[in-house]
Write a protein that holds these residues in place. Structure first.
Motif, PDB file in Angstrom:
ATOM      1  N   ALA A 127      -4.908 -13.145   3.687  1.00 58.04           N
ATOM      2  CA  ALA A 127      -5.030 -12.740   5.078  1.00 58.04           C
ATOM      3  C   ALA A 127      -3.799 -11.949   5.520  1.00 58.04           C
ATOM      4  CB  ALA A 127      -5.212 -13.963   5.972  1.00 58.04           C
ATOM      5  N   VAL A 128      -2.635 -12.332   4.995  1.00 57.51           N
ATOM      6  CA  VAL A 128      -1.388 -11.660   5.384  1.00 57.51           C
ATOM      7  C   VAL A 128      -1.329 -10.238   4.845  1.00 57.51           C
ATOM      8  CG1 VAL A 128       1.129 -11.692   5.125  1.00 57.51           C
ATOM      9  CG2 VAL A 128      -0.106 -13.822   5.585  1.00 57.51           C
ATOM     10  N   VAL A 129      -1.716 -10.045   3.595  1.00 60.64           N
ATOM     11  CA  VAL A 129      -1.593  -8.727   2.963  1.00 60.64           C
ATOM     12  C   VAL A 129      -2.362  -7.638   3.698  1.00 60.64           C
ATOM     13  CG1 VAL A 129      -2.167  -7.397   0.891  1.00 60.64           C
ATOM     14  CG2 VAL A 129      -0.963  -9.578   0.684  1.00 60.64           C
ATOM     15  N   PRO A 130      -3.652  -7.807   4.018  1.00 61.32           N
ATOM     16  CA  PRO A 130      -4.335  -6.744   4.758  1.00 61.32           C
ATOM     17  C   PRO A 130      -3.758  -6.523   6.151  1.00 61.32           C
ATOM     18  CG  PRO A 130      -5.747  -8.680   4.551  1.00 61.32           C
ATOM     19  CD  PRO A 130      -4.590  -8.887   3.633  1.00 61.32           C
ATOM     20  N   SER A 131      -3.212  -7.575   6.754  1.00 64.84           N
ATOM     21  CA  SER A 131      -2.584  -7.424   8.070  1.00 64.84           C
ATOM     22  C   SER A 131      -1.313  -6.591   7.967  1.00 64.84           C
ATOM     23  CB  SER A 131      -2.280  -8.796   8.665  1.00 64.84           C
ATOM     24  OG  SER A 131      -1.823  -8.687   9.992  1.00 64.84           O
ATOM     25  N   LEU A 132      -0.534  -6.821   6.900  1.00 68.38           N
ATOM     26  CA  LEU A 132       0.667  -6.016   6.677  1.00 68.38           C
ATOM     27  C   LEU A 132       0.300  -4.553   6.430  1.00 68.38           C
ATOM     28  CD1 LEU A 132       2.735  -8.376   4.327  1.00 68.38           C
ATOM     29  CD2 LEU A 132       3.394  -7.635   6.622  1.00 68.38           C
ATOM     30  N   ARG A 133      -0.749  -4.337   5.653  1.00 71.56           N
ATOM     31  CA  ARG A 133      -1.158  -2.970   5.344  1.00 71.56           C
ATOM     32  C   ARG A 133      -1.653  -2.259   6.598  1.00 71.56           C
ATOM     33  NH1 ARG A 133      -5.090  -3.009   0.314  1.00 71.56           N
ATOM     34  NH2 ARG A 133      -4.563  -0.790   0.271  1.00 71.56           N
ATOM     35  N   ALA A 134      -2.341  -2.978   7.461  1.00 66.93           N
ATOM     36  CA  ALA A 134      -2.800  -2.384   8.720  1.00 66.93           C
ATOM     37  C   ALA A 134      -1.609  -2.007   9.597  1.00 66.93           C
ATOM     38  CB  ALA A 134      -3.720  -3.353   9.456  1.00 66.93           C
ATOM     39  N   ALA A 135      -0.612  -2.898   9.641  1.00 70.60           N
ATOM     40  CA  ALA A 135       0.585  -2.616  10.447  1.00 70.60           C
ATOM     41  C   ALA A 135       1.355  -1.428   9.904  1.00 70.60           C
ATOM     42  CB  ALA A 135       1.483  -3.857  10.481  1.00 70.60           C
ATOM     43  N   SER A 136       1.334  -1.250   8.584  1.00 69.53           N
ATOM     44  CA  SER A 136       2.091  -0.152   7.968  1.00 69.53           C
ATOM     45  C   SER A 136       1.584   1.218   8.401  1.00 69.53           C
ATOM     46  CB  SER A 136       2.027  -0.249   6.439  1.00 69.53           C
ATOM     47  OG  SER A 136       0.737   0.100   5.965  1.00 69.53           O
ATOM     48  N   GLY A 137       0.331   1.268   8.837  1.00 66.69           N
ATOM     49  CA  GLY A 137      -0.233   2.542   9.247  1.00 66.69           C
ATOM     50  C   GLY A 137      -0.109   2.815  10.727  1.00 66.69           C
ATOM     51  N   SER A 138       0.571   1.919  11.440  1.00 68.65           N
ATOM     52  CA  SER A 138       0.715   2.126  12.882  1.00 68.65           C
ATOM     53  C   SER A 138       2.079   1.627  13.368  1.00 68.65           C
ATOM     54  CB  SER A 138      -0.437   1.433  13.630  1.00 68.65           C
ATOM     55  OG  SER A 138      -0.511   0.056  13.282  1.00 68.65           O
ATOM     56  N   TRP A 139       2.084   0.573  14.164  1.00 72.96           N
ATOM     57  CA  TRP A 139       3.321   0.141  14.817  1.00 72.96           C
ATOM     58  C   TRP A 139       4.357  -0.414  13.845  1.00 72.96           C
ATOM     59  CZ3 TRP A 139       4.700  -4.980  14.332  1.00 72.96           C
ATOM     60  CH2 TRP A 139       3.697  -5.844  13.851  1.00 72.96           C
ATOM     61  N   GLY A 140       3.938  -0.858  12.652  1.00 71.98           N
ATOM     62  CA  GLY A 140       4.889  -1.436  11.695  1.00 71.98           C
ATOM     63  C   GLY A 140       5.242  -0.516  10.554  1.00 71.98           C
ATOM     64  N   SER A 141       5.089   0.786  10.752  1.00 67.41           N
ATOM     65  CA  SER A 141       5.303   1.743   9.661  1.00 67.41           C
ATOM     66  C   SER A 141       6.723   1.730   9.109  1.00 67.41           C
ATOM     67  CB  SER A 141       4.956   3.164  10.133  1.00 67.41           C
ATOM     68  OG  SER A 141       5.756   3.530  11.241  1.00 67.41           O
ATOM     69  N   SER A 142       7.688   1.252   9.892  1.00 65.68           N
ATOM     70  CA  SER A 142       9.085   1.280   9.446  1.00 65.68           C
ATOM     71  C   SER A 142       9.446   0.104   8.542  1.00 65.68           C
ATOM     72  CB  SER A 142      10.025   1.280  10.659  1.00 65.68           C
ATOM     73  OG  SER A 142       9.870   0.082  11.414  1.00 65.68           O
ATOM     74  N   TRP A 143       8.586  -0.919   8.472  1.00 61.77           N
ATOM     75  CA  TRP A 143       8.945  -2.095   7.683  1.00 61.77           C
ATOM     76  C   TRP A 143       7.796  -2.708   6.888  1.00 61.77           C
ATOM     77  CZ3 TRP A 143       6.172  -6.459   8.737  1.00 61.77           C
ATOM     78  CH2 TRP A 143       5.512  -6.505   9.974  1.00 61.77           C
ATOM     79  N   ALA A 144       6.576  -2.525   7.332  1.00 58.64           N
ATOM     80  CA  ALA A 144       5.449  -3.178   6.661  1.00 58.64           C
ATOM     81  C   ALA A 144       5.022  -2.399   5.419  1.00 58.64           C
ATOM     82  CB  ALA A 144       4.270  -3.313   7.618  1.00 58.64           C
ATOM     83  N   PRO A 145       4.865  -3.057   4.277  1.00 59.66           N
ATOM     84  CA  PRO A 145       4.441  -2.368   3.053  1.00 59.66           C
ATOM     85  C   PRO A 145       2.971  -1.968   3.119  1.00 59.66           C
ATOM     86  CG  PRO A 145       4.630  -4.714   2.656  1.00 59.66           C
ATOM     87  CD  PRO A 145       5.147  -4.487   4.036  1.00 59.66           C
ATOM     88  N   SER A 146       2.649  -0.834   2.536  1.00 58.64           N
ATOM     89  CA  SER A 146       1.269  -0.343   2.556  1.00 58.64           C
ATOM     90  C   SER A 146       0.525  -0.649   1.259  1.00 58.64           C
ATOM     91  CB  SER A 146       1.257   1.171   2.803  1.00 58.64           C
ATOM     92  OG  SER A 146       1.955   1.848   1.766  1.00 58.64           O
ATOM     93  N   ARG A 147       1.248  -1.006   0.214  1.00 60.26           N
ATOM     94  CA  ARG A 147       0.620  -1.256  -1.077  1.00 60.26           C
ATOM     95  C   ARG A 147       0.468  -2.754  -1.330  1.00 60.26           C
ATOM     96  NH1 ARG A 147       0.091   3.293  -3.913  1.00 60.26           N
ATOM     97  NH2 ARG A 147       1.335   5.094  -3.326  1.00 60.26           N
ATOM     98  N   LEU A 148      -0.594  -3.099  -2.044  1.00 63.81           N
ATOM     99  CA  LEU A 148      -0.885  -4.508  -2.321  1.00 63.81           C
ATOM    100  C   LEU A 148       0.285  -5.224  -2.982  1.00 63.81           C
ATOM    101  CD1 LEU A 148      -4.562  -4.461  -3.720  1.00 63.81           C
ATOM    102  CD2 LEU A 148      -3.792  -5.505  -1.591  1.00 63.81           C
ATOM    103  N   ALA A 149       0.822  -4.628  -4.037  1.00 64.45           N
ATOM    104  CA  ALA A 149       1.891  -5.290  -4.801  1.00 64.45           C
ATOM    105  C   ALA A 149       3.117  -5.522  -3.932  1.00 64.45           C
ATOM    106  CB  ALA A 149       2.258  -4.458  -6.023  1.00 64.45           C
ATOM    107  N   ASP A 150       3.475  -4.533  -3.114  1.00 62.67           N
ATOM    108  CA  ASP A 150       4.653  -4.670  -2.254  1.00 62.67           C
ATOM    109  C   ASP A 150       4.419  -5.725  -1.172  1.00 62.67           C
ATOM    110  OD1 ASP A 150       5.919  -2.673  -3.696  1.00 62.67           O
ATOM    111  OD2 ASP A 150       5.241  -1.078  -2.359  1.00 62.67           O
ATOM    112  N   ALA A 151       3.203  -5.763  -0.625  1.00 54.73           N
ATOM    113  CA  ALA A 151       2.892  -6.747   0.405  1.00 54.73           C
ATOM    114  C   ALA A 151       2.907  -8.162  -0.185  1.00 54.73           C
ATOM    115  CB  ALA A 151       1.536  -6.446   1.033  1.00 54.73           C
ATOM    116  N   CYS A 152       2.393  -8.309  -1.405  1.00 58.49           N
ATOM    117  CA  CYS A 152       2.432  -9.618  -2.075  1.00 58.49           C
ATOM    118  C   CYS A 152       3.870 -10.052  -2.320  1.00 58.49           C
ATOM    119  CB  CYS A 152       1.683  -9.552  -3.400  1.00 58.49           C
ATOM    120  SG  CYS A 152      -0.116  -9.430  -3.244  1.00 58.49           S
ATOM    121  N   ARG A 153       4.701  -9.107  -2.739  1.00 54.22           N
ATOM    122  CA  ARG A 153       6.111  -9.407  -3.000  1.00 54.22           C
ATOM    123  C   ARG A 153       6.803  -9.864  -1.712  1.00 54.22           C
ATOM    124  NH1 ARG A 153       7.333  -4.789  -4.677  1.00 54.22           N
ATOM    125  NH2 ARG A 153       6.645  -5.170  -6.814  1.00 54.22           N
TER     126      ARG A 153
END
Length: 302
Positions: A127-153
């Motif tokens: 649940a966290v990973v897709p939320s991070l990826r969604a944030a990476s494309g908008s308000w969290g672009s400066s810190w949220a990872p867009s790739r699965l592996a990076d979000a898992c890490r």
């Protein structure tokens, strides 16, 4: 300044429900809170690091002041800042600070405030990973990872850092995002009891009702004012619809150890696991080639 106050640090991986948990705790008439302070993860981070780096050398502040004086100065500054959490509620006895990254700085926090409490909210990485990826494309672009592996890490690192607090103090409590959804009042009663401030079932139910997603999610007409992606759905298993089968398998593969420790069961089928493994192997091979090319470029760089 913080005499007779209880400091409560809400920590965990970003996009795990820390904002929701902060809202739930702050419903108590005796609790004060504020937006994320980044007090220890940003403002004070370099101070203890710098002291340790220069201690015992011919340079640095240890040649001018004692370590006790240095720690007391940091404590005074931190107390000044955290004391302001009660400004909105003069009678606040519980001060709730929510900066997810503060889980990695529990040792520094406890050095200044040994009686501090840590409440760690944990959410399924799927649940966290897709939320991070969604944030990476908008308000969290400066810190949220867009790739699965990076979000898992990031999820693995943040959860591990926050859980270390449990080895450093007995004033540490974990709560599952999924448990809050299943029995919010029961979990809130358990949390307040762990803080030494028990609440009744009726009070807990009122806190949950006041923090329902349809109430905390802002309703605005201008999309630039509040990005709807910050609040999203708040559901427990929306990842089943948002992720492909192989995406789920990759997340389960990269977080399998932590998921097992936390009791999250894998759901990916054999075919999806095979596709996921092929994707991971292709990525590793491509990354290996890219590193070799970069190393070659460095060797011939004029």
């Amino acid at each position: 300044m913080l005499k007779d106050k209880k400091l409560v640090f809400v920590v965990g991986s970003a996009r795990s429900g820390t904002t929701w948990l902060q809202s739930l705790l702050s419903q108590s008439p005796r609790a004060g809170t504020a937006p994320e302070t980044y007090l220890f993860s940003n403002y004070l981070r370099s101070l203890p690091e710098s002291w340790r780096r220069h201690e015992g050398t011919a340079t640095g502040l240890s040649n001018l002041i004692s370590e006790d004086e240095f720690v007391e100065w940091m404590r005074g500054f931190a107390a000044l800042c955290l004391g302001r959490l009660a400004d909105c509620r003069p009678n606040a006895f519980i001060l709730v600070e929510k900066t997810p990254k503060h889980g990695a700085y529990a040792a520094d926090i406890l050095r200044l405030f040994p009686d501090a409490f840590f409440v760690h909210i944990i959410r399924d990485p799927r649940a966290v990973v897709p939320s991070l990826r969604a944030a990476s494309g908008s308000w969290g672009s400066s810190w949220a990872p867009s790739r699965l592996a990076d979000a898992c890490r990031k999820w693995r690192r943040d959860v591990a850092n926050a859980r270390v607090a449990g080895t450093q103090t007995k004033r540490y409590c974990e709560v599952r995002y999924e448990a809050l959804h299943a029995d919010g009042p029961g979990e809130i009663m358990r949390l307040f009891a762990s803080l030494g401030e028990p609440v009744s079932r009726e009070e807990a139910e009122s806190y949950v009702a006041a923090s329902a997603f349809d109430k905390v999610r802002p309703t605005v007409s201008a999309p630039e004012e509040v990005d709807a992606q910050f609040y999203r759905r708040g559901e427990v298993d929306s990842w089943r619809r948002e992720l492909s089968g192989s995406d789920i398998a990759i997340i389960e593969r990269l977080t399998r150890k932590q998921m097992a420790e936390l009791g999250y069961e894998p759901v990916a089928g054999r075919r999806d696991r095979m596709i996921a493994e092929a994707r991971l192997q292709a990525y590793r091979a491509a990354n290996k080639v890219a590193k070799a090319m970069r190393a070659g470029a460095d060797r011939i760089k004029p």
